[in-house]
Design a protein around this motif. Structure first.
Motif, PDB file in Angstrom:
ATOM      1  N   PRO A 176      76.723 -29.822 100.194  1.00 33.58           N
ATOM      2  CA  PRO A 176      76.790 -29.679 101.654  1.00 33.58           C
ATOM      3  C   PRO A 176      76.711 -31.051 102.330  1.00 33.58           C
ATOM      4  O   PRO A 176      76.253 -32.023 101.719  1.00 33.58           O
ATOM      5  N   HIS A 177      77.195 -31.112 103.545  1.00 30.14           N
ATOM      6  CA  HIS A 177      77.243 -32.389 104.266  1.00 30.14           C
ATOM      7  C   HIS A 177      75.838 -32.814 104.662  1.00 30.14           C
ATOM      8  O   HIS A 177      75.225 -32.202 105.540  1.00 30.14           O
ATOM      9  N   ALA A 178      75.353 -33.860 104.008  1.00 32.25           N
ATOM     10  CA  ALA A 178      73.949 -34.257 104.181  1.00 32.25           C
ATOM     11  C   ALA A 178      73.792 -35.385 105.197  1.00 32.25           C
ATOM     12  O   ALA A 178      72.926 -36.251 105.067  1.00 32.25           O
ATOM     13  N   LEU A 180      75.462 -36.890 109.392  1.00 30.10           N
ATOM     14  CA  LEU A 180      76.164 -36.645 110.649  1.00 30.10           C
ATOM     15  C   LEU A 180      77.324 -37.638 110.732  1.00 30.10           C
ATOM     16  O   LEU A 180      77.121 -38.830 110.503  1.00 30.10           O
ATOM     17  N   ASP A 181      78.521 -37.148 111.028  1.00 31.74           N
ATOM     18  CA  ASP A 181      79.679 -38.045 111.156  1.00 31.74           C
ATOM     19  C   ASP A 181      79.923 -38.395 112.617  1.00 31.74           C
ATOM     20  O   ASP A 181      79.857 -37.519 113.489  1.00 31.74           O
ATOM     21  N   VAL A 182      80.226 -39.659 112.851  1.00 33.34           N
ATOM     22  CA  VAL A 182      80.610 -40.103 114.186  1.00 33.34           C
ATOM     23  C   VAL A 182      82.045 -40.629 114.073  1.00 33.34           C
ATOM     24  O   VAL A 182      82.334 -41.475 113.212  1.00 33.34           O
ATOM     25  N   PRO A 255      88.794 -43.276 109.095  1.00 31.89           N
ATOM     26  CA  PRO A 255      87.640 -44.053 109.541  1.00 31.89           C
ATOM     27  C   PRO A 255      86.615 -43.210 110.298  1.00 31.89           C
ATOM     28  O   PRO A 255      86.998 -42.396 111.137  1.00 31.89           O
ATOM     29  N   HIS A 256      85.386 -43.348 109.955  1.00 31.46           N
ATOM     30  CA  HIS A 256      84.272 -42.718 110.670  1.00 31.46           C
ATOM     31  C   HIS A 256      82.975 -43.284 110.117  1.00 31.46           C
ATOM     32  O   HIS A 256      82.964 -43.886 109.045  1.00 31.46           O
ATOM     33  N   LEU A 257      81.897 -43.086 110.850  1.00 32.35           N
ATOM     34  CA  LEU A 257      80.580 -43.460 110.349  1.00 32.35           C
ATOM     35  C   LEU A 257      79.897 -42.202 109.826  1.00 32.35           C
ATOM     36  O   LEU A 257      79.819 -41.199 110.542  1.00 32.35           O
ATOM     37  N   HIS A 258      79.430 -42.254 108.594  1.00 33.79           N
ATOM     38  CA  HIS A 258      78.567 -41.185 108.077  1.00 33.79           C
ATOM     39  C   HIS A 258      77.144 -41.726 108.126  1.00 33.79           C
ATOM     40  O   HIS A 258      76.846 -42.774 107.559  1.00 33.79           O
ATOM     41  N   TRP A 259      76.271 -40.994 108.807  1.00 36.29           N
ATOM     42  CA  TRP A 259      74.883 -41.432 109.002  1.00 36.29           C
ATOM     43  C   TRP A 259      73.936 -40.386 108.439  1.00 36.29           C
ATOM     44  O   TRP A 259      74.068 -39.200 108.785  1.00 36.29           O
ATOM     45  N   GLN A 287      86.637 -36.496 106.860  1.00 38.22           N
ATOM     46  CA  GLN A 287      85.425 -36.183 106.102  1.00 38.22           C
ATOM     47  C   GLN A 287      85.442 -36.885 104.759  1.00 38.22           C
ATOM     48  O   GLN A 287      86.455 -37.418 104.335  1.00 38.22           O
ATOM     49  N   GLU A 288      84.282 -36.829 104.118  1.00 39.34           N
ATOM     50  CA  GLU A 288      84.176 -37.425 102.801  1.00 39.34           C
ATOM     51  C   GLU A 288      84.588 -36.384 101.768  1.00 39.34           C
ATOM     52  O   GLU A 288      84.499 -35.195 102.003  1.00 39.34           O
ATOM     53  N   MET A 289      84.969 -36.879 100.607  1.00 38.72           N
ATOM     54  CA  MET A 289      85.294 -35.968  99.518  1.00 38.72           C
ATOM     55  C   MET A 289      84.015 -35.321  98.994  1.00 38.72           C
ATOM     56  O   MET A 289      84.016 -34.209  98.558  1.00 38.72           O
ATOM     57  N   LYS A 290      82.963 -36.064  98.995  1.00 37.48           N
ATOM     58  CA  LYS A 290      81.689 -35.540  98.513  1.00 37.48           C
ATOM     59  C   LYS A 290      80.630 -36.505  99.020  1.00 37.48           C
ATOM     60  O   LYS A 290      80.871 -37.692  99.114  1.00 37.48           O
ATOM     61  N   GLN A 291      79.477 -35.974  99.330  1.00 36.32           N
ATOM     62  CA  GLN A 291      78.423 -36.838  99.824  1.00 36.32           C
ATOM     63  C   GLN A 291      77.148 -36.475  99.120  1.00 36.32           C
ATOM     64  O   GLN A 291      76.826 -35.307  99.000  1.00 36.32           O
ATOM     65  N   GLU A 292      76.459 -37.479  98.646  1.00 30.85           N
ATOM     66  CA  GLU A 292      75.182 -37.181  97.992  1.00 30.85           C
ATOM     67  C   GLU A 292      74.152 -36.930  99.060  1.00 30.85           C
ATOM     68  O   GLU A 292      74.075 -37.604 100.045  1.00 30.85           O
TER      69      GLU A 292
HETATM   70 ZN   LIG Z   1      79.816 -37.478 106.563  1.00 35.48          ZN
END
Ligand SMILES: [Zn+2]
Length: 292
Positions: A176-178, A180-182, A255-259, A287-292
């Motif tokens: 799951p997306h762990a 917040l994307d901006v 492009p985006h920031l994953h925080w 989005q990301e392909m996968k996020q830890e």
């Molecule tokens: Zn993200």
């Protein structure tokens, strides 16, 4: 005696309802934060209690004259009764709290390029190594006098994928997306969400160029997919200080920031730490392909 009871009782009632100046929003659900009262800060000489969730130390802070444990609850927390071990003035006690369930939205994505879903052996080995390394960074504990629990959004822009989104690529469930994307273009300044010390910088398979900031007492923030990193390990940063530029490094479709925000090793919803909730927006396309 009676008055004391009423005051304590109303304090307990007020916790889920009132936003405290110095505390994050209490949302005791998987991926949320449980703000657990530990008693008056003036009692017993005012010594700061220590608290643990399992073996992991938990952040303890004072607000309006009372101690609180601010407990990060990982997304895989089982709803129901949970407890903290609390040590105060040499005595150890158990403090119970309840975790409620939460259904996060789902997102289903079809990817034609299967190579992005099924990793090659070297890529998989690299990713697994990095996941282990990142897991250790998230559990890092540095005792500090206090931690500012009010964070600022690290980059201006519309909010994209929210925390907890349950993602499926070609119907295969992913983590799951762990975070917040901006939605920000490459080259947008990214700032520290709070004051702290740079714990690590790196360039990872999934997360791309990433900065980890240690805010003390088990609170760590992560800034991923950066195009450029402008800080180094061990550097002290102020809240709002630029740390790099946004980008799409690692496994990002744009492009985006994953925080991400980590508390006692658990990835939790960053929006619980932003005092004035940002304006809601629709899901962003990246989005990301996968996020830890
Ligand atoms: Zn993200």
């Amino acid at each position: 005696m009676k008055l004391r009871f009423i005051i304590q009782f109303s304090l307990l009632l007020a916790i889920p309802l009132l936003a405290h100046a110095g505390l994050p929003q209490s949302l005791p659900v998987p991926g949320g934060v449980a703000v657990v009262p530990l008693g008056s800060a003036s009692a017993n000489g005012g010594a700061k209690p220590q608290a643990w969730l399992g073996k992991q130390p938990v952040l303890v802070t004072v607000d309006n004259g009372s101690w609180y444990a601010v407990v990060g609850l990982s997304l895989d927390t089982v709803p129901g009764a949970h407890s903290l071990k609390v040590s105060m003035n040499g005595a150890t006690q158990v403090q119970h709290f309840e975790v409620h369930s939460k259904d996060y939205p789902e997102q289903h994505i079809t990817l034609k390029d299967k190579s992005k879903v099924d990793l090659s052996k070297p890529d998989l080995e690299r990713a697994e190594r990095e996941i282990a390394l990142i897991r250790n960074l998230k559990r890092h504990w540095r005792e500090t006098h206090d931690t500012d629990l009010m964070l600022e959004l690290p980059s201006g822009g519309e909010l994209g994928s929210r925390f907890g989104l349950r993602r499926f690529f070609n119907e295969q469930p992913r983590q799951p997306h762990a975070g917040l994307d901006v939605a920000v273009d490459t080259g947008t300044p990214v700032v520290a969400g709070g004051a702290g010390e740079v714990l690590a910088v790196g360039d990872y398979f999934f997360n791309g160029k990433t900065v980890f900031i240690d805010h003390g007492n088990g609170m760590i923030t992560m800034y991923c997919h950066l195009d450029q990193i402008d800080v180094q390990e061990g550097q002290i940063v102020a809240k709002g200080q630029p740390i790099g530029l946004s980008g799409k490094t690692g496994r990002a479709t744009g492009p985006h920031l994953h925080w991400s925000v980590v508390l006692n090793g658990a990835m939790v919803d960053p929006e619980l730490f932003i005092p004035a909730k940002p304006v809601q927006s629709g899901q962003n396309g990246t989005q990301e392909m996968k996020q830890e």
